[in-house]
Design an enzyme around this catalytic site. Structure first.
Site, PDB file in Angstrom:
ATOM      1  CG  ASP A  63      12.842  -8.166  50.808  1.00  0.00           C
ATOM      2  OD1 ASP A  63      13.871  -7.967  51.493  1.00  0.00           O
ATOM      3  OD2 ASP A  63      12.552  -9.298  50.365  1.00  0.00           O
ATOM      4  CB  SER A  64      14.776  -5.311  55.440  1.00  0.00           C
ATOM      5  OG  SER A  64      15.343  -4.206  54.771  1.00  0.00           O
ATOM      6  CG  ASP A 102      15.455  -6.559  48.048  1.00  0.00           C
ATOM      7  OD1 ASP A 102      15.998  -7.334  47.252  1.00  0.00           O
ATOM      8  OD2 ASP A 102      15.491  -6.695  49.288  1.00  0.00           O
ATOM      9  CD  GLU A 134      16.145 -12.700  49.408  1.00  0.00           C
ATOM     10  OE1 GLU A 134      15.746 -13.845  49.718  1.00  0.00           O
ATOM     11  OE2 GLU A 134      15.976 -11.708  50.142  1.00  0.00           O
ATOM     12  CD  GLU A 199      20.951 -11.254  54.945  1.00  0.00           C
ATOM     13  OE1 GLU A 199      20.490 -10.899  53.848  1.00  0.00           O
ATOM     14  OE2 GLU A 199      20.347 -11.108  56.027  1.00  0.00           O
TER      15      GLU A 199
HETATM   16  O1  KIV Z   1      16.132  -6.274  52.332  1.00  0.00           O
HETATM   17  C1  KIV Z   1      17.250  -6.004  52.799  1.00  0.00           C
HETATM   18  O2  KIV Z   1      17.399  -5.142  53.662  1.00  0.00           O
HETATM   19  C2  KIV Z   1      18.393  -6.739  52.293  1.00  0.00           C
HETATM   20  C3  KIV Z   1      19.730  -6.451  52.909  1.00  0.00           C
HETATM   21  C4  KIV Z   1      19.798  -7.069  54.241  1.00  0.00           C
HETATM   22  C5  KIV Z   1      20.834  -6.870  52.047  1.00  0.00           C
HETATM   23  O3  KIV Z   1      18.245  -7.552  51.432  1.00  0.00           O
END
Ligand code: KIV
Length: 303
Positions: A63-64, A102, A134, A199
């Site tokens: 989700d980044s 994610d 998460e 993380e």
């Molecule tokens: O969304 C993301 O990129 C992540 C990674 C940093 C593990 O959750």
């Protein structure tokens, strides 16, 4: 014949040999063998295809993407439909790596049944092979596992909790919070999680968890002792516009490369150096002659 090499499996374009697909059980086997797991985030077809061809084991549609692809200031705004759209693009590109989607903020924060329904969409509509969530959501992890959906947990600095944490801060820095993190990690493994992202936690804490946990840990800002490492694609290639975090290693300056290539193209357009005659299509000789004859006839008729 190995079950992972059944005839429907993809084969390598260069060698013609079957490609052994990375699966969640394969990650567990890598941990048993002490073989490091390489992981990277992925958001679109071309970059995922390159990462898969480069041999990355796990591609996370993180989700980044809210920040690095869509330009939001944090990860909270991205929707299930947007994540599905990107997961489909990644899935179409990938032949070998495990594709993990994610689950975005809000898609599993209500009832576990709602979380399950959203996770099923990632598998059914986008081809995800596992989902990442998460925090400590034991009931949901159990439900997903019972529904045959592999789960990757994510503990420590969990970006979807940015407001509760008061910013992006390294977690588990005291003996008590480190002990709690280990207990949470063990509880997630016990509930059925197949792997765990750690993380933003001290190296010593991640090392201790990795040594005790029966499932692989994938670290980001968690030191070198995890079973695997993950980076954000844009960080690895310097495609971001903010100062890099301490844990980021930038392997290439694709940002400068792309900017200078685009500047060069703009300059060529402005001085009419692009396209050249060789880069243009031309009429066949017969058509050229036909056009010349028609032009001549037209001139004669007018005269
Ligand atoms: O969304 C993301 O990129 C992540 C990674 C940093 C593990 O959750």
């Amino acid at each position: 014949m190995s079950v992972s090499n059944f005839p429907g499996n993809p084969s390598s374009a260069s060698t013609g040999l079957p490609i052994t697909k990375v699966t969640v059980p394969a990650l567990a086997e890598m941990k048993r063998q002490g073989k490091p797991i390489s992981a990277l985030t992925a958001y679109d077809y071309s970059s995922s295809r390159l990462a898969d061809e480069a041999g990355i084991d796990l591609l996370l549609v993180g989700d980044s993407l809210a920040m690095v692809v869509l330009g939001y200031e944090n990860t909270l705004a991205v929707t299930v439909d947007e994540m599905l759209h990107h997961t489909r693009a990644v899935r179409r590109a990938v032949r070998r790596a495990l594709v993990v989607a994610d689950m975005p903020f809000g898609s599993y924060h209500g009832t576990a049944a709602e979380g399950l329904a959203n996770a099923i969409r990632f598998v059914k509509e986008a081809g995800a092979e596992a989902v990442k969530i998460e925090g400590l959501r034991i009931e949901l992890v159990r439900m997903l596992t019972e529904a045959e959906i592999p789960v990757v947990g994510h503990l420590g600095l969990t970006p979807q909790s940015v407001h509760r944490m008061g910013g992006y801060r390294v977690q588990a820095r005291t003996a008590e919070t480190a002990r709690q993190l280990k207990a949470d990690a063990l509880a997630l493994a016990d509930a059925g999680a197949g792997a765990l992202v750690l993380e933003g936690v001290p190296r010593e804490v991640a090392a201790g968890i990795t040594a005790e946990l029966p499932i692989p840990t994938i670290g980001i800002g968690a030191g070198p002792d995890c079973d695997g490492q993950i980076l954000v694609y844009h960080d690895l290639l310097n495609l971001t516009f903010a100062p890099a975090a301490k844990f980021v290693r930038c392997y290439a300056d694709a940002g400068s490369l792309i900017r200078s290539a685009i500047e060069h193209y703009r300059e060529d357009v402005e001085r009419r150096a692009f396209p050249s005659d060789e880069e243009s299509y031309h009429l066949p000789e017969a058509a050229k002659k036909g056009m010349a004859a028609a032009e001549k006839a037209h001139v004669l008729r007018k005269a």
